[in-house]
Design a protein around this motif. Structure first.
Motif, mmCIF file in Angstrom:
data_model
loop_
_atom_site.group_PDB
_atom_site.id
_atom_site.type_symbol
_atom_site.label_atom_id
_atom_site.label_comp_id
_atom_site.label_asym_id
_atom_site.label_seq_id
_atom_site.Cartn_x
_atom_site.Cartn_y
_atom_site.Cartn_z
ATOM 1 N N LEU A 83 -23.514 18.645 10.975
ATOM 2 C CA LEU A 83 -23.806 17.456 11.870
ATOM 3 C C LEU A 83 -24.451 16.314 10.638
ATOM 4 O O LEU A 83 -24.268 15.058 11.188
ATOM 5 N N SER A 84 -25.076 16.893 9.597
ATOM 6 C CA SER A 84 -25.657 15.870 8.636
ATOM 7 C C SER A 84 -24.921 14.584 8.389
ATOM 8 O O SER A 84 -25.423 13.561 8.658
ATOM 9 N N LYS A 85 -23.598 14.500 7.821
ATOM 10 C CA LYS A 85 -23.030 13.407 7.480
ATOM 11 C C LYS A 85 -22.244 12.756 8.556
ATOM 12 O O LYS A 85 -22.185 11.662 8.689
ATOM 13 N N SER A 86 -21.376 13.490 9.111
ATOM 14 C CA SER A 86 -20.666 12.961 9.881
ATOM 15 C C SER A 86 -21.093 12.327 11.524
ATOM 16 O O SER A 86 -20.666 11.464 11.891
ATOM 17 N N PHE A 87 -22.214 12.610 11.515
ATOM 18 C CA PHE A 87 -23.020 12.333 12.940
ATOM 19 C C PHE A 87 -24.454 11.774 12.544
ATOM 20 O O PHE A 87 -25.333 11.430 13.279
ATOM 21 N N ALA A 88 -24.683 11.285 11.086
ATOM 22 C CA ALA A 88 -25.874 10.537 10.880
ATOM 23 C C ALA A 88 -27.094 11.402 11.410
ATOM 24 O O ALA A 88 -27.920 11.120 11.933
ATOM 25 N N MET A 89 -26.968 12.921 11.021
ATOM 26 C CA MET A 89 -28.204 13.762 11.535
ATOM 27 C C MET A 89 -28.882 14.469 10.364
ATOM 28 O O MET A 89 -29.078 15.929 10.759
ATOM 29 N N THR A 90 -28.988 14.025 9.320
ATOM 30 C CA THR A 90 -29.535 14.859 8.325
ATOM 31 C C THR A 90 -30.754 15.397 8.416
ATOM 32 O O THR A 90 -31.095 16.583 8.082
ATOM 33 N N GLY A 91 -31.632 14.797 9.207
ATOM 34 C CA GLY A 91 -33.034 15.355 9.406
ATOM 35 C C GLY A 91 -32.806 16.664 10.554
ATOM 36 O O GLY A 91 -33.898 17.158 10.849
ATOM 37 N N TRP A 92 -31.901 16.648 11.489
ATOM 38 C CA TRP A 92 -31.740 17.627 12.425
ATOM 39 C C TRP A 92 -31.733 19.092 11.992
ATOM 40 O O TRP A 92 -31.821 19.996 12.710
ATOM 41 N N ARG A 93 -30.771 19.258 10.700
ATOM 42 C CA ARG A 93 -30.694 20.419 10.180
ATOM 43 C C ARG A 93 -29.863 21.532 11.013
ATOM 44 O O ARG A 93 -30.312 22.259 11.370
ATOM 45 N N ILE A 94 -28.588 20.942 11.358
ATOM 46 C CA ILE A 94 -27.539 21.843 11.859
ATOM 47 C C ILE A 94 -26.392 21.847 11.030
ATOM 48 O O ILE A 94 -25.690 20.919 10.574
ATOM 49 N N GLY A 95 -26.080 23.226 10.569
ATOM 50 C CA GLY A 95 -24.892 23.428 10.081
ATOM 51 C C GLY A 95 -23.987 24.668 10.556
ATOM 52 O O GLY A 95 -24.861 25.464 11.444
ATOM 53 N N TRP A 96 -22.783 24.740 10.296
ATOM 54 C CA TRP A 96 -22.415 25.963 10.875
ATOM 55 C C TRP A 96 -21.250 26.625 9.619
ATOM 56 O O TRP A 96 -20.719 25.928 8.941
ATOM 57 N N THR A 97 -21.152 28.046 9.971
ATOM 58 C CA THR A 97 -20.075 28.633 9.121
ATOM 59 C C THR A 97 -19.185 29.360 10.238
ATOM 60 O O THR A 97 -19.584 29.921 11.163
ATOM 61 N N VAL A 98 -17.878 29.126 9.912
ATOM 62 C CA VAL A 98 -16.819 29.720 10.861
ATOM 63 C C VAL A 98 -15.967 30.527 9.686
ATOM 64 O O VAL A 98 -15.334 29.943 8.757
ATOM 65 N N CYS A 99 -15.820 31.756 10.065
ATOM 66 C CA CYS A 99 -15.188 32.809 9.126
ATOM 67 C C CYS A 99 -14.885 34.146 9.669
ATOM 68 O O CYS A 99 -14.935 33.932 11.305
ATOM 69 N N ASN A 100 -14.247 35.065 9.421
ATOM 70 C CA ASN A 100 -13.929 36.322 9.972
ATOM 71 C C ASN A 100 -15.145 36.998 10.551
ATOM 72 O O ASN A 100 -16.281 36.810 10.345
ATOM 73 N N GLN A 101 -14.780 37.709 11.569
ATOM 74 C CA GLN A 101 -15.935 38.331 12.308
ATOM 75 C C GLN A 101 -16.850 39.321 11.379
ATOM 76 O O GLN A 101 -18.036 39.354 11.762
ATOM 77 N N GLU A 102 -16.182 39.902 10.337
ATOM 78 C CA GLU A 102 -17.110 40.759 9.731
ATOM 79 C C GLU A 102 -18.118 39.976 8.810
ATOM 80 O O GLU A 102 -19.345 40.341 8.825
ATOM 81 N N LEU A 103 -17.609 38.871 8.077
ATOM 82 C CA LEU A 103 -18.645 38.170 7.530
ATOM 83 C C LEU A 103 -19.694 37.366 8.500
ATOM 84 O O LEU A 103 -20.825 37.437 8.159
ATOM 85 N N ALA A 104 -18.928 36.815 9.756
ATOM 86 C CA ALA A 104 -19.897 36.040 10.592
ATOM 87 C C ALA A 104 -21.203 37.042 11.024
ATOM 88 O O ALA A 104 -22.272 36.671 10.910
ATOM 89 N N GLY A 105 -20.538 38.481 11.282
ATOM 90 C CA GLY A 105 -21.516 39.388 11.689
ATOM 91 C C GLY A 105 -22.951 39.512 10.356
ATOM 92 O O GLY A 105 -23.862 39.686 10.876
#
Ligand code: PMP
Ligand code: GLU
Length: 387
Positions: A230-252
């Motif tokens: 959310l940091s850059k696209s929603f002007a939310m740098t201080g909220w500290r939200i990011g995500w990783t989307v990947c295969n299930q093994e890596l996400a686990g």
């Protein structure tokens, strides 16, 4: 006393410089701060309101380590809408910002001595995060003359039996690079042929000035770990939200790691994920994206009138990476890019980041995450300095 691992880590050049400028500003110095990459817009009201309601609704406890299911489902909808790939919440890990996602993804993929390819100029933290995982960064130099294009042939030259992955970053920091679909397809093919994983940092995904981007994740969701937030696209740098989307093994694996090193990203901030992503066409956001495009045009127009200043036109994000080699050294305005940045700050009160932080000499990065009036002043002063 300090471990070998941490002893050699340099502080983030961009954050350090920004902290210094904030201090100078407090003491009354009027600096045009084109250094740090942070939207100057407030977080949109509709997102702030979602956060306030969430606090009253009890979004105040631990969530699942990988993130609240409603937030992960919103990310799945977003990925399907923007990358045309269906993903399951079990493939999503929400962390405390994209930096945290990168750190944990690298820790989950890199063994000591593994080599990781990345294009240079690169964002400051990539090499340090690779080293933190005891890997070896292998920069592949691109040039403004070739619009920072990265090709399989260039990657091939650096490939060794120890190479295990590639970090891509589009829209790119510091160059604003947005590659063609053909170039992205060719790089993903190269990764497949050589059995390399790919981390694709797409934190600037909504800040596109000339048309759509082409996400490597759309080409091979099994091999590519998509990182955004959310940091850059929603002007939310201080909220500290990011995500990783990947295969299930890596996400686990990332979820297990996170369950020990941070539990979960801030619950109140997670409560805003669905509001933000589902509100992607809200006028407040569109207004911000339009403003960045107009600023990009202003910067390109102003800088292209100054001789000896070379750059490739950024297709996204809010940076221009300027090559000053023709104006530096003997008979030039400064000895090197660091000297240029110091003189620009001391004599003209403009802060920029020297290219060394991004692995390239003779260049500086200008951030245009500032109002147009400041950008106009900055261009005038840079022009005067280089005249
Ligand atoms: N990746 C890139 C390329 C960035 O420029 C930044 C800026 N901080 C980040 C990741 C980190 O983003 P976040 O604030 O979500 O940690
Ligand atoms: N990514 C931004 C930049 O490059 C913010 C600072 C940082 O995280 O390094 O300026």
């Amino acid at each position: 006393m300090i471990s070998q691992r941490v002893r050699t880590i340099e502080p983030s050049a961009t954050l350090t410089l920004n902290a210094k400028i904030q201090e100078l500003k407090k003491s009354g110095t009027k600096i045009l701060n084109l250094s740090v990459g942070e939207p100057d817009f407030p977080t949109p009201e509709f997102i702030r309101k979602a956060a306030m309601a969430a606090i009253d609704d009890g979004w105040t406890r631990y969530t699942a380590a990988a993130g609240h299911i409603e937030a992960r489902e919103a990310i799945c909808r977003h990925v399907e809408r923007t990358r045309n790939v269906q993903v399951d919440p079990s493939q999503v890990v929400i962390s405390s910002g994209a930096k945290h996602c990168l750190s944990q993804t690298l820790l989950s993929l890199v063994d000591p001595g593994d080599e990781v390819l990345l294009s240079a100029p690169y964002w400051v933290s990539f090499p340090e995060l690779i080293r933190q995982a005891e890997g070896v960064p292998l920069p592949v130099l691109t040039s403004a003359r070739e619009n920072h294009r990265l090709t399989p042939e260039m990657l091939e030259k650096q490939l060794t039996p120890r190479t295990t992955g590639i970090i891509l970053n589009e829209p790119g920091n510091p160059t604003g690079l947005v590659s063609s679909a053909a170039d992205i397809a060719a790089i993903v093919d190269f990764a497949r042929t050589n059995d390399l994983w790919v981390i694709s940092d797409e934190i600037y995904e909504s800040l596109l000035h000339d048309g759509p981007m082409h996400s490597p994740f759309s080409y091979d969701p099994e091999r590519v770990a998509l990182i955004s937030g959310l940091s850059k696209s929603f002007a939310m740098t201080g909220w500290r939200i990011g995500w990783t989307v990947c295969n299930q093994e890596l996400a686990g694996a990332i979820g297990r790691l996170q369950s020990h090193n941070s539990s979960n990203a801030c619950t109140v901030s997670q409560a805003c994920v669905a509001a933000a992503l589902d509100g992607h066409d809200h006028p407040d956001l569109q207004h911000m994206y339009d403003a960045f495009r107009e600023r990009r045009d202003l910067m390109v127009d102003g800088l292209s009138k100054i001789s000896g200043v070379n750059f490739s036109i950024p297709g996204g994000a809010f940076y221009i990476f300027v090559d000053l080699t023709e104006r530096l050294g003997d008979g030039g305005v400064a000895d090197d890019a660091s000297d240029f940045a110091i003189r620009l700050l001391e004599q003209h009160e403009i802060a920029v980041v020297p290219g060394g932080a991004f692995g390239v000499s003779g260049c500086v990065r200008l951030s245009f995450a500032r109002p147009q009036t400041e950008l106009r002043q900055a261009i005038e002063r840079i022009q005067a300095f280089l005249a």
